[in-house]
Enzyme design. Structure first.
Site, PDB file in Angstrom:
ATOM      1  N   CYS A 139      34.950   6.451  52.356  1.00 25.93           N
ATOM      2  CA  CYS A 139      35.933   6.258  51.297  1.00 25.93           C
ATOM      3  C   CYS A 139      36.014   4.785  50.924  1.00 25.93           C
ATOM      4  O   CYS A 139      35.317   3.946  51.483  1.00 25.93           O
ATOM      5  CB  CYS A 139      37.301   6.792  51.702  1.00 25.93           C
ATOM      6  SG  CYS A 139      38.120   5.790  52.942  1.00 25.93           S
ATOM      7  N   ASP A 545      18.209  30.696  56.056  1.00 28.77           N
ATOM      8  CA  ASP A 545      17.453  30.237  57.207  1.00 28.77           C
ATOM      9  C   ASP A 545      18.347  30.525  58.409  1.00 28.77           C
ATOM     10  O   ASP A 545      19.544  30.751  58.252  1.00 28.77           O
ATOM     11  CB  ASP A 545      17.181  28.740  57.046  1.00 28.77           C
ATOM     12  CG  ASP A 545      16.594  28.132  58.297  1.00 28.77           C
ATOM     13  OD1 ASP A 545      15.658  28.734  58.837  1.00 28.77           O
ATOM     14  OD2 ASP A 545      17.071  27.085  58.727  1.00 28.77           O
ATOM     15  N   ASP A 735      11.988  24.677  55.605  1.00 28.40           N
ATOM     16  CA  ASP A 735      12.609  25.371  54.472  1.00 28.40           C
ATOM     17  C   ASP A 735      12.372  24.640  53.164  1.00 28.40           C
ATOM     18  O   ASP A 735      12.663  25.160  52.087  1.00 28.40           O
ATOM     19  CB  ASP A 735      14.132  25.464  54.668  1.00 28.40           C
ATOM     20  CG  ASP A 735      14.500  26.166  55.938  1.00 28.40           C
ATOM     21  OD1 ASP A 735      13.812  27.134  56.278  1.00 28.40           O
ATOM     22  OD2 ASP A 735      15.474  25.748  56.587  1.00 28.40           O
TER      23      ASP A 735
END
Lengths: 837, 72
Positions: A139, A545, A735
């Site tokens: 932040c 996955d 993947d």
């Protein structure tokens, strides 16, 4: 180049603290244990503090509990630097220091070498200047903390952090403070920094951003002037305008509008041209027609000195559209910046062995095939190769999806980018760089990306019909007026085109998408490509996955089976005391121990041995543990997971079962997918029975294990050939090709950088339930977009008859355009309200 | 309305100047970070120099030893 690998981070996150199982017992044998009651969050990073934690720090006048020594050290450093106000002002918890990539001291020292620094450090006399990419910023208070801390470090002249892209510009005296020391200063307050060099893509992005800003500013400033000049010629505002001044004002408006059309609106014309070439009628065509038409008519009217002026409409139109596009660009980029890290899967440096067996740390780029490297436990393999000596296990989950480390010994081959877990290995380098298995997957990714299908956008479909209708109506009205009053025909057709100009229509989508992107960001889902929200509504198939996506992707303790007189809690305490002294990833699963073990020895491949309260204990392989008592090793009672035996000199005490755990909110996500009628597939690289077990628990019918990246991609192509729209959720390198090729892809926040950059969205929070909320937000967004489009078309349809009979003057066109645009924007803002209506 | 003959060129010159200034600001990177400065103003209150100045303004006669920056 010199970046600590991204894979490190994923492994680090795998090692994130786990918490002792409170009620392990036999109630949940090899099954998922119920989540425990939420413990106190760590004051620094917000992760739960394990029971009995010894870590505390004095912050803002109170003693705060910390989850780990890393958080404690960082908090103490911040307080000691007089910067504890950071805690008062921050809006998000800090990143856990352990989740940042580890940096080895001698690797940092490499950064002090002049030849390594040369590409990214500039010298200005005494001072050096460089740009660092900072990781761990959560932040705005982080920016303050970093700048403030660095400015107090002697030797640093200037430090400026750009919060939008997390880059730190720093000027320092290299003679007083080596670069490695500067990086250590940042690490002390909990941030990791990498030297950063602008590549072509980043430079182009900056150029585009600045150009968008300039176009927006020019359109805004000139429009105000044009408005003043044009409105002065309207009889509604000015009844006593002399013909001479009228002429001057017309020329002034033309002069000021010209840059708006040619400088600011260039992107609309270019877009229109591109779409016309591919024979598409899109929003750009429609917008270009309105702007171009009004501008050309304005020139005619200026030269002839009669007729209506629509220059102010051109300016307003340009400003509104550019604002919409600029906001959309910013929303997308802010999210992209949060994930944009260096795509590095390999370590930056490695230990090369010379002929006499001495090791030397060198840059990966200096390594050559045929050389020997030493890979210590906990390090990534720098290249493909063959093991010359050593016995260890290798975590290949990133590449294959296997969730358990695989044992590897002399003669076995190992792959670059995988993690050496247990013992030191000497590896002969066989393939480097582009020749590695890892690179083959990256190449597959590039191919998949180029084949990615494009999802149709509603706005363009509507624009097509809208444009056809308006053109037909304009032609009919023009012909009719030629019969009635040929002198007015041109002006009426023009008024019709301007009054129906699709300002609200063009704003309908970008405003809704911008608002929804902001809401999703709060949920922890970052959209990095624009088509995700609209596309989510067209999905009908989901591919999951397993490892790291539906499961946690790290070993957790799933059951304890006591064998002797001690109960499971007592056994866990003994095991934890031993394991706490080990660096092995398995050790983390045992949580933190109350007691401390002494004389702990780690025997790679076998287990640990040590003294707890004067009692000689061993944990690990059954044969190794039984040796201590001289009894025969008991047989492992189950097949699934990793079984560890704990024993002392009198005999075995308990079995510990370690397993990868299903994420708590996975069933919710599956239920949401099924409720939408989507077909669900589980494609995993893992070969173990775990795939079937997960599928059974979640009720997935189509589950396949042992899939290679190629096989996964082939499956995707098969689904595409059936006309299916596919959503992919994954995390590993294996993947990546499917993530790149799927219609929509979501990567987990703990995924490898490569997976994150090739996905369309990143689930930063790692909470699967956020995805469920995203599905419903996508529906609401679609509804709002349709509402906006309906309203905009309705407005345009309403003014059409009035324009056709010649009642519309520029003032009505301007008023109607701003009101309808305002309505569209306000409607879109409804999406920023709580995502759960 | 002869004033317009002067005012119009002046207005055009002004907008030209404004655009030049704006381009300069964009090119020097002032618009690159639109998030940071919005927050940095909040932290100015914590600046030891600022705190010392505030207490000086409130009690001009008293010495400001106790409010002096802890580590400057």
């Amino acid at each position: 180049m010199l970046a600590i690998s991204g894979a490190c981070r994923r492994i680090a996150s795998k090692l994130a603290p786990t918490y002792p199982v409170k009620h392990p017992a036999t109630k949940c044998p090899t099954q998922v244990c119920a989540p425990m009651a939420s413990p106190t969050p760590c004051y620094h990073c917000g992760l739960p503090v394990p029971a009995g934690s010894r870590f505390h720090a004095q912050v803002l006048g109170e003693t705060r509990a910390m989850c780990c020594p890393g958080c404690q050290a960082v908090a103490e450093a911040i307080v000691a630097g007089g910067l504890e106000h950071y805690y008062k002002h921050r809006s998000e918890s800090a990143a856990n220091p352990q989740s940042l990539p580890q940096a080895l001291p001698d690797e940092l020292a490499l950064y002090d070498r002049a030849d390594v620094q040369q590409p990214f450090v500039e010298q200005h006399g005494e001072l050096s200047e460089t740009c660092l990419l900072i990781e761990g910023i959560s932040c705005a208070a982080c920016g303050w903390l970093i700048e403030k801390h660095l400015r107090d470090v002697p030797g640093i002249a200037e430090a400026h952090l750009n919060l939008s892209n997390h880059r730190l510009q720093v000027r320092w005296a290299d003679s007083q403070l080596p670069l490695s020391q500067l990086l250590k200063e940042l690490r002390k307050i909990g941030y990791a920094a990498h030297p950063w060099q602008a590549d072509a893509a980043a430079e182009q992005l900056q150029r585009e951003n600045r150009r968008a800003m300039r176009e927006l500013g020019v359109a805004g400033m000139l429009w105000m002037q044009v408005m003043m000049a044009t409105m002065a010629t309207w009889p509604e505002f000015n009844i006593d305008l002399s013909p001479e001044l009228d002429r001057i004002l017309r020329w002034v408006s033309l002069f000021l509008t010209t840059p708006i059309v040619f400088y600011c609106c260039g992107q609309f014309f270019r877009g229109a041209l591109r779409d016309l070439r591919t024979r598409h009628l899109t929003m750009d065509v429609s917008v270009s027609l309105a702007i171009g038409g009004a501008y050309v008519a304005g020139i005619w009217s200026t030269i002839s000195g009669q007729g209506e002026l629509y220059f102010d409409a051109v300016g307003m139109f340009a400003l509104f559209l550019l604002t919409g596009r600029y906001l959309e660009r910013r929303a997308r980029e802010r999210t992209a910046a949060a994930t944009a890290q260096l795509v590095q899967l390999l370590p930056a440096s490695c230990l090369r062995l010379d002929g006499d067996g001495h090791s030397q740390r060198i840059l990966l780029s200096e390594l050559r095939a045929g050389e020997h490297v030493l890979v210590p436990p906990g390090a990534l393999l720098p290249a493909d190769g063959r093991i010359l000596s050593g016995q260890s296990s290798v975590d290949e989950s990133l590449l294959t999806g296997e969730y358990l480390p695989q044992p590897r010994g002399v003669g076995d081959s190992v792959t670059a980018g995988t993690l050496n877990v247990e013992g030191p290995l000497t590896v002969e380098v066989q393939a480097l760089g582009d020749a590695t298995r890892l690179s083959a997957i990256v190449r597959l990714l590039e191919r998949a990306q180029s084949e990615k299908p494009r999802l149709a956008e509603i706005a363009d479909q509507v624009a097509q019909w809208f444009l056809l209708i308006v053109l037909v109506v304009a032609a009919v009205v023009g012909l009719a007026w030629l019969q009635i009053d040929s002198s007015r025909a041109f002006w009426i057709v023009l008024a019709l085109l301007v009054a129906t100009c699709p300002c609200a229509l063009a704003l309908a989508t970008p405003t809704a998408l911008t608002a929804a992107t902001g809401s999703l960001h709060k949920l922890g889902l970052l959209l990095t490509r624009g088509h995700v929200l609209e596309g989510l509504n067209q999905i009908d198939t989901v591919i999951f996955d397993k490892t790291g996506t539906l499961t946690e992707g790290r070993l957790t303790l799933s059951a304890i089976h006591p064998l002797g007189e001690l109960d499971s809690d007592a056994c866990l305490a003994l095991a934890a005391a031993l394991e706490n002294r080990s660096e092995h990833p398995i050790a983390r699963a045992f949580g933190r121990a109350a007691q401390a073990a002494e004389q702990v020895d780690s025997i790679p491949g076998l287990g640990l041995q040590g003294l707890v309260e004067g009692r000689q204990l061993r944990i690990g392989q059954p044969a190794f543990v039984s040796q201590l008592s001289g009894q025969a090793a008991p047989a492992i009672p189950g097949a699934q997971g990793q079984w560890l035996l704990l024993g002392d000199s009198r005999g075995p005490l308990a079995w510990f079962v370690l397993d990868d755990r299903l994420r708590d909110d996975a069933p919710t996500l599956l239920a949401a997918c099924r409720a939408r009628g989507w077909q669900v597939l589980l494609l995993s690289g893992d070969n173990s029975p775990m795939v079937g077990e997960v599928a059974r628990q979640l009720g997935i019918e189509d589950a396949r294990g042992g899939m290679t990246p190629d096989a996964k991609l082939a499956e995707l192509h098969k689904l595409h050939a059936q006309g299916r729209r596919v959503l992919m959720l994954g995390d590993g390198v294996n993947d990546v090709p499917v993530l790149a090729g799927a219609d929509i892809s979501v990567a987990m926040g703990s995924a490898t950088d490569l997976a994150k950059t090739s996905a369309d969205a990143v689930l930063l929070s790692n909470r699967l339930s956020s995805l469920v909320q995203a599905f419903s937000l996508a529906r609401r967004t679609r509804r709002i977009i349709i509402e906006n489009l309906v309203w905009a078309s309705l407005y345009n349809g309403l003014v059409l008859p009035f324009a056709a009979i010649g009642w519309i003057t520029p003032i009505w066109a301007a008023l109607g355009m701003s009101l309808s645009s305002l309505l569209v924007v306000l409607n879109a803002l409804r999406l920023t309200r709580s995502p759960n209506p | 309305m002869p004033a317009l003959y002067i005012l119009i060129p002046v207005a055009i010159a002004l907008v030209g100047f404004a655009i030049w200034l704006f381009f300069w600001a964009v090119d020097s990177g002032q618009y690159d970070d639109l998030d940071g400065p919005a927050h940095s103003i909040l932290f100015d209150d914590e600046d030891p120099m600022h705190k010392a100045g505030v207490s000086q303004a409130q009690k001009p006669d008293e010495p400001t030893d106790d409010e002096a920056p802890p580590r400057a």
